[in-house]
Design a protein around this motif. Structure first.
Motif, PDB file in Angstrom:
ATOM      1  N   GLN A   1      41.606  27.645 106.986  1.00 20.38           N
ATOM      2  CA  GLN A   1      42.872  27.190 107.550  1.00 20.38           C
ATOM      3  C   GLN A   1      43.978  27.987 106.882  1.00 20.38           C
ATOM      4  OE1 GLN A   1      42.225  22.916 106.775  1.00 20.38           O
ATOM      5  NE2 GLN A   1      42.595  22.704 108.983  1.00 20.38           N
ATOM      6  N   GLN A   2      44.867  28.556 107.702  1.00 20.73           N
ATOM      7  CA  GLN A   2      45.881  29.478 107.188  1.00 20.73           C
ATOM      8  C   GLN A   2      47.285  28.968 107.461  1.00 20.73           C
ATOM      9  OE1 GLN A   2      46.038  33.439 108.993  1.00 20.73           O
ATOM     10  NE2 GLN A   2      46.362  34.280 106.950  1.00 20.73           N
ATOM     11  N   CYS A   3      48.177  29.240 106.518  1.00 23.54           N
ATOM     12  CA  CYS A   3      49.588  28.919 106.688  1.00 23.54           C
ATOM     13  C   CYS A   3      50.239  30.041 107.497  1.00 23.54           C
ATOM     14  CB  CYS A   3      50.274  28.798 105.327  1.00 23.54           C
ATOM     15  SG  CYS A   3      52.065  28.527 105.458  1.00 23.54           S
ATOM     16  N   PRO A   4      50.887  29.722 108.615  1.00 23.22           N
ATOM     17  CA  PRO A   4      51.529  30.754 109.416  1.00 23.22           C
ATOM     18  C   PRO A   4      52.760  31.356 108.742  1.00 23.22           C
ATOM     19  CG  PRO A   4      51.870  28.592 110.420  1.00 23.22           C
ATOM     20  CD  PRO A   4      50.979  28.396 109.239  1.00 23.22           C
ATOM     21  N   VAL A   5      53.274  30.708 107.691  1.00 23.83           N
ATOM     22  CA  VAL A   5      54.463  31.213 107.004  1.00 23.83           C
ATOM     23  C   VAL A   5      54.080  32.089 105.807  1.00 23.83           C
ATOM     24  CG1 VAL A   5      56.577  30.575 105.776  1.00 23.83           C
ATOM     25  CG2 VAL A   5      55.859  29.267 107.783  1.00 23.83           C
ATOM     26  N   CYS A   6      53.361  31.518 104.823  1.00 23.65           N
ATOM     27  CA  CYS A   6      53.021  32.273 103.608  1.00 23.65           C
ATOM     28  C   CYS A   6      51.715  33.055 103.748  1.00 23.65           C
ATOM     29  CB  CYS A   6      52.969  31.363 102.396  1.00 23.65           C
ATOM     30  SG  CYS A   6      51.496  30.303 102.296  1.00 23.65           S
ATOM     31  N   GLU A   7      50.942  32.760 104.777  1.00 23.92           N
ATOM     32  CA  GLU A   7      49.668  33.409 105.079  1.00 23.92           C
ATOM     33  C   GLU A   7      48.567  33.119 104.055  1.00 23.92           C
ATOM     34  OE1 GLU A   7      50.219  37.550 105.984  1.00 23.92           O
ATOM     35  OE2 GLU A   7      51.871  37.119 107.348  1.00 23.92           O
ATOM     36  N   GLY A   8      48.763  32.100 103.230  1.00 21.83           N
ATOM     37  CA  GLY A   8      47.702  31.658 102.333  1.00 21.83           C
ATOM     38  C   GLY A   8      46.634  30.920 103.124  1.00 21.83           C
ATOM     39  N   CYS A   9      45.420  30.860 102.562  1.00 23.51           N
ATOM     40  CA  CYS A   9      44.293  30.234 103.270  1.00 23.51           C
ATOM     41  C   CYS A   9      43.590  29.197 102.402  1.00 23.51           C
ATOM     42  CB  CYS A   9      43.260  31.294 103.652  1.00 23.51           C
ATOM     43  SG  CYS A   9      43.842  32.461 104.861  1.00 23.51           S
ATOM     44  N   TRP A  10      43.281  28.074 103.026  1.00 26.36           N
ATOM     45  CA  TRP A  10      42.446  27.054 102.388  1.00 26.36           C
ATOM     46  C   TRP A  10      41.048  27.193 102.959  1.00 26.36           C
ATOM     47  CZ3 TRP A  10      41.760  24.233  98.376  1.00 26.36           C
ATOM     48  CH2 TRP A  10      40.845  23.199  98.376  1.00 26.36           C
ATOM     49  N   ILE A  11      40.073  27.330 102.053  1.00 22.43           N
ATOM     50  CA  ILE A  11      38.672  27.435 102.455  1.00 22.43           C
ATOM     51  C   ILE A  11      37.986  26.162 101.987  1.00 22.43           C
ATOM     52  CG2 ILE A  11      36.557  28.779 102.265  1.00 22.43           C
ATOM     53  CD1 ILE A  11      38.446  31.178 101.425  1.00 22.43           C
ATOM     54  N   ALA A  12      37.564  25.364 102.946  1.00 22.90           N
ATOM     55  CA  ALA A  12      36.915  24.099 102.621  1.00 22.90           C
ATOM     56  C   ALA A  12      35.610  24.356 101.880  1.00 22.90           C
ATOM     57  CB  ALA A  12      36.658  23.298 103.900  1.00 22.90           C
ATOM     58  N   PRO A  13      35.270  23.513 100.911  1.00 19.95           N
ATOM     59  CA  PRO A  13      34.069  23.756 100.101  1.00 19.95           C
ATOM     60  C   PRO A  13      32.792  23.850 100.926  1.00 19.95           C
ATOM     61  CG  PRO A  13      35.012  21.591  99.615  1.00 19.95           C
ATOM     62  CD  PRO A  13      35.972  22.296 100.517  1.00 19.95           C
ATOM     63  N   GLU A  14      32.637  23.011 101.925  1.00 17.70           N
ATOM     64  CA  GLU A  14      31.410  23.051 102.727  1.00 17.70           C
ATOM     65  C   GLU A  14      31.336  24.324 103.573  1.00 17.70           C
ATOM     66  OE1 GLU A  14      34.595  20.619 104.695  1.00 17.70           O
ATOM     67  OE2 GLU A  14      33.609  20.509 102.744  1.00 17.70           O
ATOM     68  N   ASP A  15      32.488  24.808 104.075  1.00 14.54           N
ATOM     69  CA  ASP A  15      32.495  26.061 104.839  1.00 14.54           C
ATOM     70  C   ASP A  15      32.133  27.236 103.943  1.00 14.54           C
ATOM     71  OD1 ASP A  15      33.189  24.800 107.217  1.00 14.54           O
ATOM     72  OD2 ASP A  15      35.344  25.118 106.920  1.00 14.54           O
ATOM     73  N   TYR A  16      32.702  27.248 102.734  1.00 19.57           N
ATOM     74  CA  TYR A  16      32.396  28.337 101.806  1.00 19.57           C
ATOM     75  C   TYR A  16      30.923  28.312 101.410  1.00 19.57           C
ATOM     76  CZ  TYR A  16      32.577  31.508  97.857  1.00 19.57           C
ATOM     77  OH  TYR A  16      32.337  32.564  97.006  1.00 19.57           O
ATOM     78  N   HIS A  17      30.420  27.130 101.104  1.00 18.09           N
ATOM     79  CA  HIS A  17      29.020  26.993 100.703  1.00 18.09           C
ATOM     80  C   HIS A  17      28.087  27.508 101.802  1.00 18.09           C
ATOM     81  CE1 HIS A  17      25.402  25.487  98.845  1.00 18.09           C
ATOM     82  NE2 HIS A  17      25.136  24.769  99.921  1.00 18.09           N
ATOM     83  N   ASP A  18      28.331  27.103 103.041  1.00 19.69           N
ATOM     84  CA  ASP A  18      27.492  27.547 104.163  1.00 19.69           C
ATOM     85  C   ASP A  18      27.587  29.057 104.362  1.00 19.69           C
ATOM     86  OD1 ASP A  18      26.794  24.917 104.536  1.00 19.69           O
ATOM     87  OD2 ASP A  18      28.106  24.618 106.287  1.00 19.69           O
ATOM     88  N   TRP A  19      28.802  29.581 104.282  1.00 18.86           N
ATOM     89  CA  TRP A  19      29.018  31.021 104.480  1.00 18.86           C
ATOM     90  C   TRP A  19      28.333  31.828 103.372  1.00 18.86           C
ATOM     91  CZ3 TRP A  19      31.593  34.430 101.224  1.00 18.86           C
ATOM     92  CH2 TRP A  19      31.830  35.699 101.739  1.00 18.86           C
ATOM     93  N   LYS A  20      28.468  31.353 102.151  1.00 15.72           N
ATOM     94  CA  LYS A  20      27.942  32.057 100.972  1.00 15.72           C
ATOM     95  C   LYS A  20      26.425  32.235 101.023  1.00 15.72           C
ATOM     96  CE  LYS A  20      27.498  30.680  96.358  1.00 15.72           C
ATOM     97  NZ  LYS A  20      28.001  30.081  95.147  1.00 15.72           N
ATOM     98  N   GLN A  21      25.727  31.293 101.669  1.00 13.12           N
ATOM     99  CA  GLN A  21      24.259  31.349 101.717  1.00 13.12           C
ATOM    100  C   GLN A  21      23.748  32.639 102.348  1.00 13.12           C
ATOM    101  OE1 GLN A  21      22.460  29.061 100.047  1.00 13.12           O
ATOM    102  NE2 GLN A  21      24.478  28.280  99.528  1.00 13.12           N
ATOM    103  N   GLY A  22      24.491  33.198 103.284  1.00 12.62           N
ATOM    104  CA  GLY A  22      24.046  34.413 103.962  1.00 12.62           C
ATOM    105  C   GLY A  22      24.619  35.697 103.389  1.00 12.62           C
ATOM    106  N   GLN A  23      25.264  35.627 102.230  1.00 12.77           N
ATOM    107  CA  GLN A  23      25.923  36.801 101.658  1.00 12.77           C
ATOM    108  C   GLN A  23      25.135  37.347 100.464  1.00 12.77           C
ATOM    109  OE1 GLN A  23      28.632  37.914 103.343  1.00 12.77           O
ATOM    110  NE2 GLN A  23      28.153  36.176 104.656  1.00 12.77           N
ATOM    111  N   PRO A  24      25.185  38.676 100.275  1.00 12.41           N
ATOM    112  CA  PRO A  24      24.549  39.246  99.076  1.00 12.41           C
ATOM    113  C   PRO A  24      25.308  38.822  97.826  1.00 12.41           C
ATOM    114  CG  PRO A  24      25.758  40.938 100.286  1.00 12.41           C
ATOM    115  CD  PRO A  24      25.816  39.688 101.114  1.00 12.41           C
TER     116      PRO A  24
END
Length: 191
Positions: A23-46
């Protein structure tokens, strides 16, 4: 969900580099990465090793103006922990919730982490072991740049090559001792 740094601005759903939902802020362009999304994504990464981190990849990343602001976790309300990256030229801070593992990246930091090759190991960045190894790498990098500055690139490259050879030679310490005596002056003028 409101932006962690730019209060009152609603975050919008985006997909970051590597197909990671965030989820990204349209003003500052910072991003929040939810822990479950990161965990799932990380499983397929080297999982990179510390010596494969490209410290120079984020050299042109300018720190975001709001990088200095602290933030609260939008999921559990605790303060986010901050850690300095191993970037040598423009270090920046990545924030992570110590309770739930959610991650906040200020503008451009996710791309910088990806370019450096460490986006899949953000949890390791917060360990004292990783931080120690990165400080050592950064010190060696600065030492290398100083050597080039003082000796010139051609001679510095010869010194680096000789150091590499002596390091791997079974009697390399003899060569180092000779150079130290020779350059230290105790054998100066004897030849």
């Amino acid at each position: 969900m409101d932006c962690l740094k730019d209060r009152g601005v609603q975050l919008v759903d985006v997909v970051l580099r590597g197909n990671l939902p965030a989820q990204q802020c349209p003003v500052c362009e910072g991003c929040w990465i939810a822990p479950e999304d990161y965990h799932d994504w990380k499983q397929g990464q080297p999982q990179p090793l510390p010596e494969t981190v490209n410290l120079e990849a984020a050299a042109n990343h300018p720190p975001a103006p709001l990088d200095v602001r602290t933030a609260l976790c939008p999921d559990c309300g605790g303060f986010l922990s901050r850690v300095k990256t191993g970037a040598t030229m423009n270090p920046f801070y990545v924030e992570r919730c110590p309770q739930c593992g959610g991650i906040w990246c200020d503008r451009g930091e996710w791309d910088a982490l990806s370019a450096m090759g460490i986006s899949a190991i953000i949890d390791q960045l917060f360990s004292s072991d990783w931080q120690g190894r990165m400080r050592t790498r950064e010190m060696l990098h600065r030492e290398r740049l100083a050597m080039i500055d003082k000796l010139g690139e051609d001679l510095a490259l010869q010194v680096f090559a000789l150091a590499e050879q002596l390091e791997h030679h079974p009697n390399g310490d003899f060569g180092v001792a000779y150079l130290m005596r020779r350059i230290g002056g105790s054998e100066a003028g004897l030849e």
